[in-house]
Design an enzyme around this catalytic site. Structure first.
Site, PDB file in Angstrom:
ATOM      1  N   GLU A   9       0.825  -1.210   0.000  1.00 12.69           N
ATOM      2  CA  GLU A   9       0.000   0.000   0.000  1.00 12.69           C
ATOM      3  C   GLU A   9       0.861   1.263   0.000  1.00 12.69           C
ATOM      4  OE1 GLU A   9      -3.835  -0.913   2.082  1.00 12.69           O
ATOM      5  OE2 GLU A   9      -3.482   1.044   2.968  1.00 12.69           O
ATOM      6  N   HIS A  13       8.057 -26.429   0.326  1.00  3.87           N
ATOM      7  CA  HIS A  13       7.398 -27.501  -0.418  1.00  3.87           C
ATOM      8  C   HIS A  13       6.263 -26.957  -1.261  1.00  3.87           C
ATOM      9  CE1 HIS A  13       9.719 -30.514   1.780  1.00  3.87           C
ATOM     10  NE2 HIS A  13       9.673 -29.616   2.743  1.00  3.87           N
ATOM     11  N   LYS A  21     -13.092   2.250  -1.474  1.00  5.00           N
ATOM     12  CA  LYS A  21     -13.964   2.588  -0.336  1.00  5.00           C
ATOM     13  C   LYS A  21     -15.122   3.456  -0.819  1.00  5.00           C
ATOM     14  CE  LYS A  21     -10.866   2.685   3.727  1.00  5.00           C
ATOM     15  NZ  LYS A  21     -10.404   3.474   4.861  1.00  5.00           N
TER      16      LYS A  21
HETATM   17  O1  PA5 Z   1      -3.046   1.831   5.909  1.00  3.53           O
HETATM   18  C1  PA5 Z   1      -4.155   2.333   5.778  1.00  3.53           C
HETATM   19  O2  PA5 Z   1      -4.345   3.535   5.974  1.00  3.53           O
HETATM   20  C2  PA5 Z   1      -5.364   1.498   5.423  1.00  3.53           C
HETATM   21  O3  PA5 Z   1      -5.041   0.191   5.121  1.00  3.53           O
HETATM   22  C3  PA5 Z   1      -6.341   1.502   6.585  1.00  3.53           C
HETATM   23  O4  PA5 Z   1      -5.725   0.987   7.713  1.00  3.53           O
HETATM   24  C4  PA5 Z   1      -7.595   0.700   6.286  1.00  3.53           C
HETATM   25  O5  PA5 Z   1      -8.166   1.098   5.076  1.00  3.53           O
HETATM   26  C5  PA5 Z   1      -8.594   0.888   7.402  1.00  3.53           C
HETATM   27  O6  PA5 Z   1      -8.853   2.239   7.579  1.00  3.53           O
HETATM   28  P1  PA5 Z   1      -9.475   2.826   8.903  1.00  3.53           P
HETATM   29  O7  PA5 Z   1      -8.534   2.607  10.020  1.00  3.53           O
HETATM   30  O8  PA5 Z   1      -9.691   4.267   8.623  1.00  3.53           O
HETATM   31  O9  PA5 Z   1     -10.760   2.097   9.114  1.00  3.53           O
END
Ligand code: PA5
Length: 464
Positions: free
Chosen positions: A290, A319, A433
């Site tokens: 990410e 394996h 989202k």
């Molecule tokens: O790293 C990030 O920002 C995302 O992966 C969030 O953790 C994830 O989308 C969840 O978001 P939130 O904590 O706002 O619910």
């Protein structure tokens, strides 16, 4: 208790022409130093407030510890409702630092509630969870930085409804919220419902949040020494502040991966040789994927950059995956994570004396076997000119896990800067989202809904 980063097998001297030379490193020295300056000069600013977490939380740590103590006394189950960065860190630290069969242990041996993380919205999973929980003995921790993530808020709605039906006004005693202090819906809901709340600092994004209350509260409830976790993180942070990249593990690790990306090695395999670190690889995959997977750089150029993270487990995946890593395309960097001293020792029993090809194992320990297998994999990869490196933990404990978390986060920050991208945003995730909100009719997302309605419809001719 220092973890070591061994990058011998990334170098040409060990893997031949596929590898990295001293001059490759020297050539990018200006990029390395620029990344160092940019990360260190901006530390604690904007979305890098996570760098301060090892030092800035004395008060909240005390509050977390005393709250955790009361949870341990009253409840048999602790359930995290959250997803992404709000779930993967708590899961990884739980797996690393609690008994590997924690939930199956009798209460007297567990000394902490059973632990569940509901990081999906699969209806079967939610039903299954509710089938095994006694609500009166369960504390839920709803975690969301934005306070509006559909998955988490759906879980919250389901659980709060059940709690209210079961306990009326006392429902709030079963739920604690971890969220932004002043942004999003959850904080407003928490105030309205009178929920106990812990805050996620503004400049701490989801995948960088394990060392704030997101991770510290579940860890403390599980009886993990969170002060030690933070001390470990601080000690790694100090090592990663050193200006000379040859002495700075995260900066060197970032520089090596940066060179690899430029050589077309677009896959980063994370392969711990310890079940306790299995979910650490999941956490790493989110962090790396990410943070680095970006379409546009900081100057607005289209770059489509990133390195695909892949999780593997030693020896299990020897394996399954290692054939590909050893003989497939030269597009991967494999990071092995080893452990010097496992927390238990198991001796392989005597037997099968008539079968020397089996009985040679007797008298050795599983500890020796797993280490030998890791060395053997490292050897095979290297012999086949596959770039690999090794992160070695003296043992798995709160201090070394704190170090490991900080090492990967700092490596991510440094390489993000080398790639000239924003490693702390996630526009691709936001798109998904927003589309979900639109599909489920959230107010304010009408335009997005229209966009989705007008998308090219699927054709039956491609469905068989
Ligand atoms: O790293 C990030 O920002 C995302 O992966 C969030 O953790 C994830 O989308 C969840 O978001 P939130 O904590 O706002 O619910």
């Amino acid at each position: 208790m220092k973890i070591r980063f061994d990058y011998n097998n990334m170098m040409k001297e060990y893997v031949g022409d596929e590898g990295i030379s001293q001059s490759d490193l020297t050539k990018i020295r200006p990029i390395i130093q620029k990344a160092y300056d940019s990360v260190q000069n901006n530390r604690g600013k904007g979305m890098t407030q996570w760098m301060d977490l090892p030092y800035s939380q004395a008060e909240v740590v005390d509050e977390i510890m005393s709250f955790a103590k009361s949870v341990r006394k009253k409840f048999d189950n602790f359930v995290v409702l959250g997803i992404g960065g709000s779930a993967l860190g708590p899961m990884a630290v739980f797996q690393a630092l609690c008994h590997l069969r924690h939930n199956e242990l009798p209460k007297s041996k567990r000394k902490a509630p059973k632990f569940y993380v509901e990081d999906n919205v699969d209806p079967e999973r939610m039903t299954a969870l509710l089938d095994v929980l006694k609500l009166e003995k369960t504390m839920f921790n709803v975690i969301t930085k934005s306070g509006s993530t559909s998955e988490t808020m759906s879980q919250y709605l389901i659980i709060m409804d059940l709690l209210k039906k079961a306990f009326g006004d006392k429902a709030k005693e079963h739920i604690v919220a971890t969220t932004s202090q002043d942004k999003g819906n959850l904080i407003k809901i928490a105030k309205q419902e009178g929920l106990k709340t812990f805050y996620i600092p503004d400049g701490v994004g989801g995948r960088f949040s394990e060392l704030c209350p997101v991770g510290l509260l579940p860890a403390a409830v599980l009886g993990i020494n969170i002060k030690e976790l933070l001390r470990g993180a601080a000690s790694m942070d100090r090592r990663c502040k050193v200006k000379n990249y040859k002495r700075n593990p995260a900066l060197m690790a970032a520089a090596l991966q940066y060179i690899c990306i430029n050589k077309g090695k677009n896959i980063s395999v994370m392969m711990p040789y310890a079940d306790s670190l299995k979910l650490m690889a999941d956490w790493y995959c989110q962090l790396w994927g990410e943070s680095l997977g970006k379409a546009v750089d900081l100057d607005g150029n289209t770059v489509y950059v990133g390195q695909t993270p892949v999780k593997a487990l030693g020896v299990t995946d020897q394996h399954s995956q290692v054939q590909l890593y050893t003989e497939g395309p030269f597009d991967k960097v494999i990071t092995l994570v080893g452990v010097e001293n496992y927390r238990s020792q198991v001796t392989i029993s005597q037997g099968c004396e008539d079968f020397p090809d089996v009985s040679f194992l007797s008298g050795h320990t599983l500890n020796e076997l797993i280490k030998a297998e890791m060395l053997a994999t490292e050897y095979a990869l290297t012999k086949n000119r596959r770039l690999n490196n090794l992160i070695m933990l003296p043992e798995v404990n709160a201090h070394t896990i704190g170090q490991l978390l900080m090492f990967f986060m700092m490596q991510t920050a440094y390489i993000g800067s080398m790639l000239n991208i924003d490693a702390f945003n996630q526009p691709g995730v936001e798109e998904g989202k927003n589309a979900t909100y639109a599909l489920l009719g959230r107010k304010g997302y009408e335009k997005k809904a229209e966009e989705l309605q007008n998308k090219k419809q699927k054709s039956d001719k491609y469905i068989i």
